[in-house]
Write a protein that holds these residues in place. Sequence first.
Motif, PDB file in Angstrom:
ATOM      1  N   LYS A  33       0.639  -1.198   0.014  1.00 60.74           N
ATOM      2  CA  LYS A  33       0.048   0.006  -0.014  1.00 60.74           C
ATOM      3  C   LYS A  33       0.778   1.381  -0.076  1.00 60.74           C
ATOM      4  CE  LYS A  33      -4.433  -1.052   0.437  1.00 60.74           C
ATOM      5  NZ  LYS A  33      -5.646  -0.393  -0.167  1.00 60.74           N
ATOM      6  N   ILE A  34       1.961   1.152   0.754  1.00 62.93           N
ATOM      7  CA  ILE A  34       2.693   2.474   0.991  1.00 62.93           C
ATOM      8  C   ILE A  34       3.509   2.659  -0.298  1.00 62.93           C
ATOM      9  CG2 ILE A  34       4.737   3.153   2.032  1.00 62.93           C
ATOM     10  CD1 ILE A  34       3.863   2.040   4.659  1.00 62.93           C
ATOM     11  N   GLU A  35       3.897   1.721  -0.812  1.00 59.96           N
ATOM     12  CA  GLU A  35       4.670   1.767  -2.090  1.00 59.96           C
ATOM     13  C   GLU A  35       3.908   2.353  -3.348  1.00 59.96           C
ATOM     14  OE1 GLU A  35       8.020   1.790  -2.671  1.00 59.96           O
ATOM     15  OE2 GLU A  35       8.181   0.928  -0.493  1.00 59.96           O
ATOM     16  N   ALA A  36       2.684   2.017  -3.256  1.00 54.33           N
ATOM     17  CA  ALA A  36       1.574   2.250  -4.357  1.00 54.33           C
ATOM     18  C   ALA A  36       1.431   3.875  -4.040  1.00 54.33           C
ATOM     19  CB  ALA A  36       0.498   1.765  -4.205  1.00 54.33           C
ATOM     20  N   LEU A  37       1.235   4.189  -2.680  1.00 56.40           N
ATOM     21  CA  LEU A  37       0.820   5.633  -2.500  1.00 56.40           C
ATOM     22  C   LEU A  37       2.051   6.563  -2.793  1.00 56.40           C
ATOM     23  CD1 LEU A  37      -1.492   5.220   0.729  1.00 56.40           C
ATOM     24  CD2 LEU A  37      -2.069   6.194  -1.558  1.00 56.40           C
ATOM     25  N   LEU A  38       3.292   6.179  -2.428  1.00 58.51           N
ATOM     26  CA  LEU A  38       4.549   6.938  -2.562  1.00 58.51           C
ATOM     27  C   LEU A  38       4.711   7.623  -4.278  1.00 58.51           C
ATOM     28  CD1 LEU A  38       7.115   4.887  -0.787  1.00 58.51           C
ATOM     29  CD2 LEU A  38       6.391   7.342  -0.196  1.00 58.51           C
ATOM     30  N   LYS A  39       3.822   6.786  -5.001  1.00 56.55           N
ATOM     31  CA  LYS A  39       3.896   7.207  -6.295  1.00 56.55           C
ATOM     32  C   LYS A  39       2.924   8.489  -6.945  1.00 56.55           C
ATOM     33  CE  LYS A  39       5.356   2.377  -7.853  1.00 56.55           C
ATOM     34  NZ  LYS A  39       4.799   1.309  -8.750  1.00 56.55           N
ATOM     35  N   LYS A  40       2.112   8.894  -5.824  1.00 56.67           N
ATOM     36  CA  LYS A  40       1.234   9.798  -6.008  1.00 56.67           C
ATOM     37  C   LYS A  40       1.381  10.691  -5.056  1.00 56.67           C
ATOM     38  CE  LYS A  40      -2.973   7.863  -4.129  1.00 56.67           C
ATOM     39  NZ  LYS A  40      -4.206   7.177  -4.443  1.00 56.67           N
ATOM     40  N   PRO A  41       0.924  12.064  -4.957  1.00 59.22           N
ATOM     41  CA  PRO A  41       0.667  13.056  -3.959  1.00 59.22           C
ATOM     42  C   PRO A  41      -0.155  12.540  -2.783  1.00 59.22           C
ATOM     43  CG  PRO A  41       0.685  14.172  -6.181  1.00 59.22           C
ATOM     44  CD  PRO A  41       0.182  12.604  -6.331  1.00 59.22           C
ATOM     45  N   VAL A  42       0.248  13.179  -1.845  1.00 56.45           N
ATOM     46  CA  VAL A  42      -0.582  12.664  -0.565  1.00 56.45           C
ATOM     47  C   VAL A  42      -0.785  14.078   0.101  1.00 56.45           C
ATOM     48  CG1 VAL A  42      -0.033  10.294  -0.202  1.00 56.45           C
ATOM     49  CG2 VAL A  42       1.385  12.427   0.850  1.00 56.45           C
ATOM     50  N   GLY A  43      -1.834  14.139   0.762  1.00 56.84           N
ATOM     51  CA  GLY A  43      -2.211  15.581   1.625  1.00 56.84           C
ATOM     52  C   GLY A  43      -1.171  15.412   2.999  1.00 56.84           C
ATOM     53  N   GLU A  44      -1.648  16.288   3.926  1.00 55.50           N
ATOM     54  CA  GLU A  44      -1.132  16.695   5.221  1.00 55.50           C
ATOM     55  C   GLU A  44      -1.297  15.384   6.156  1.00 55.50           C
ATOM     56  OE1 GLU A  44      -1.823  20.412   6.647  1.00 55.50           O
ATOM     57  OE2 GLU A  44      -0.747  21.469   5.315  1.00 55.50           O
ATOM     58  N   ASN A  45      -2.630  14.532   6.112  1.00 51.50           N
ATOM     59  CA  ASN A  45      -2.829  13.696   6.657  1.00 51.50           C
ATOM     60  C   ASN A  45      -3.644  12.419   5.865  1.00 51.50           C
ATOM     61  OD1 ASN A  45      -6.114  13.579   6.920  1.00 51.50           O
ATOM     62  ND2 ASN A  45      -5.323  15.552   7.425  1.00 51.50           N
ATOM     63  N   LEU A  46      -3.681  11.356   6.408  1.00 51.39           N
ATOM     64  CA  LEU A  46      -4.054  10.217   5.546  1.00 51.39           C
ATOM     65  C   LEU A  46      -5.454   9.603   6.098  1.00 51.39           C
ATOM     66  CD1 LEU A  46      -0.595   8.369   5.037  1.00 51.39           C
ATOM     67  CD2 LEU A  46      -1.808   9.766   3.325  1.00 51.39           C
ATOM     68  N   THR A  47      -6.254  10.342   6.886  1.00 50.15           N
ATOM     69  CA  THR A  47      -7.238   9.960   7.424  1.00 50.15           C
ATOM     70  C   THR A  47      -8.531   9.404   6.501  1.00 50.15           C
ATOM     71  OG1 THR A  47      -8.089  12.076   7.332  1.00 50.15           O
ATOM     72  CG2 THR A  47      -7.235  11.273   9.534  1.00 50.15           C
ATOM     73  N   GLU A  48      -8.296   9.763   5.143  1.00 48.18           N
ATOM     74  CA  GLU A  48      -9.422   9.228   4.088  1.00 48.18           C
ATOM     75  C   GLU A  48      -8.671   7.978   3.454  1.00 48.18           C
ATOM     76  OE1 GLU A  48     -12.218  10.376   3.861  1.00 48.18           O
ATOM     77  OE2 GLU A  48     -11.747  11.828   5.745  1.00 48.18           O
ATOM     78  N   GLU A  49      -7.441   7.694   3.574  1.00 52.35           N
ATOM     79  CA  GLU A  49      -6.869   6.569   3.068  1.00 52.35           C
ATOM     80  C   GLU A  49      -7.073   5.303   3.783  1.00 52.35           C
ATOM     81  OE1 GLU A  49      -5.346   6.341   0.130  1.00 52.35           O
ATOM     82  OE2 GLU A  49      -4.992   8.504  -0.220  1.00 52.35           O
ATOM     83  N   SER A  50      -6.614   4.047   3.489  1.00 55.86           N
ATOM     84  CA  SER A  50      -6.805   2.870   3.974  1.00 55.86           C
ATOM     85  C   SER A  50      -6.114   3.017   5.475  1.00 55.86           C
ATOM     86  CB  SER A  50      -6.095   1.509   3.482  1.00 55.86           C
ATOM     87  OG  SER A  50      -6.073   0.436   4.165  1.00 55.86           O
TER      88      SER A  50
END
Length: 331
Positions: free
Chosen positions: A104-121
Amino acid sequence: MSLLLVGCSQDEYNEAASKEAYLNDVIIADLSGMHQRAAELNQQSASFCTSPVEENFQALRKSWSDAMLAWQSVEAVSQIYLEENMESWRFQFWPDKKNLTGRKIEALLKKPVGENLTEESVIVQGLSALEYLLFDPSNGQRILLGEDNRCRFLKAVSNTLVLNTDEMTRKWQLHGTLNNEYNSVEPEKQVTVPTLVLNSLDVLSSRLIREVKLPLGKQKVNHYLAESWRSGQSLSNIKHSLTAGQKMTSFVLKSALSEQDRQVWQGLEEDLIRLENEMELLPVSIFGLMELHGREPLLALNENLSDLRVNIQKASSALNIPLGFNTNDGD
C-alpha cells in the motif's frame, strides 16, 4: 427501608467514583501518554525531513519505539472498546501476512498525498506504516537519501497518528462520562471496574498468546509473523503489555474487596509480575531470541502465557465475573 436506600446509594456512589478514577487514572492517563509520544514523533519527523542526517534518523527511530510501547498500554486498557469498534488497525496493522503495509505504501508513494491520511486505508495510517518507512530491511535507509516523497509520506502518517490518537481520547472521554460502553446510564448495562479489568486481561492474554504462536509455528519459527519484526522489538512489546495488565490489576486491588476476592486478584497480579520478571532475561525480539537460545524459550513463553489465560478464566469463576460479554447490550 431508608437505611437500605442510603446503603444502596453509597454503593452506587463508590462504584461511580471507582469508575471515574479508573477512567482518568488508567485509561485517559495512558491515552494522554500515547498522545504525547505521537506528538513527539510528529515533531521528530518534521525535524528529520528538514535535516535528514543519521543522528536525526536514529532519534526518529527511538521516538517511534517510544510511541509503539505507549500504544501497548493503550491497547491493553482499551482492548474491548478497540475490538468492538474496529479501531486498533488505524494504529497498528498486524498480523500482516501478505505485506499489505509495504504494498500500500509503495503504491501511495507514487502519487501526491495530503497533510494527513485519514481518508486512506487504515493500513497506512499508523505505527505499522511508520515502522515500514523507518525499519524495513528491503528499503535499507532510502529515506536517508533525501527522497522527498518518502519524507512527505512520513510526515503525513505521523500527523495522522496524532489526529487518530486525539480522536480516540475524545471518544473515551465521551463514553466514560456520559454513557455507552463504559458507564451506561441504564442499570442493567452497568459494567463494574473489576468486570472491565478481568475482561480486558482475558482479551489481552489471548492477543499475547497469538503474538507468540503465530511466529512460533508448529515446526519452525517464522519471525516475519511477529509483531514489530521490522524494528525488532516484538518481545519488548509483550513485556510492556504485561506491565499494563499488572497496572490494571493493581488498581482493582486498591478498592474495597472481600478477603476471598482479594486473594484471587493478588494471584493474578503475581502471575503478571512473574512473567514480566522472566521476560527481563530475554532479548527484545523473537529473532534475537532464536539466534541466542533457539526455539525452547519461545515455547516456554507460550506455555506461560497460556497458563496466565487459564488462571484468568479460573478467576472468572471464583469472582463470578463473566468473560466475553458485549458491553453494548449488557450480555
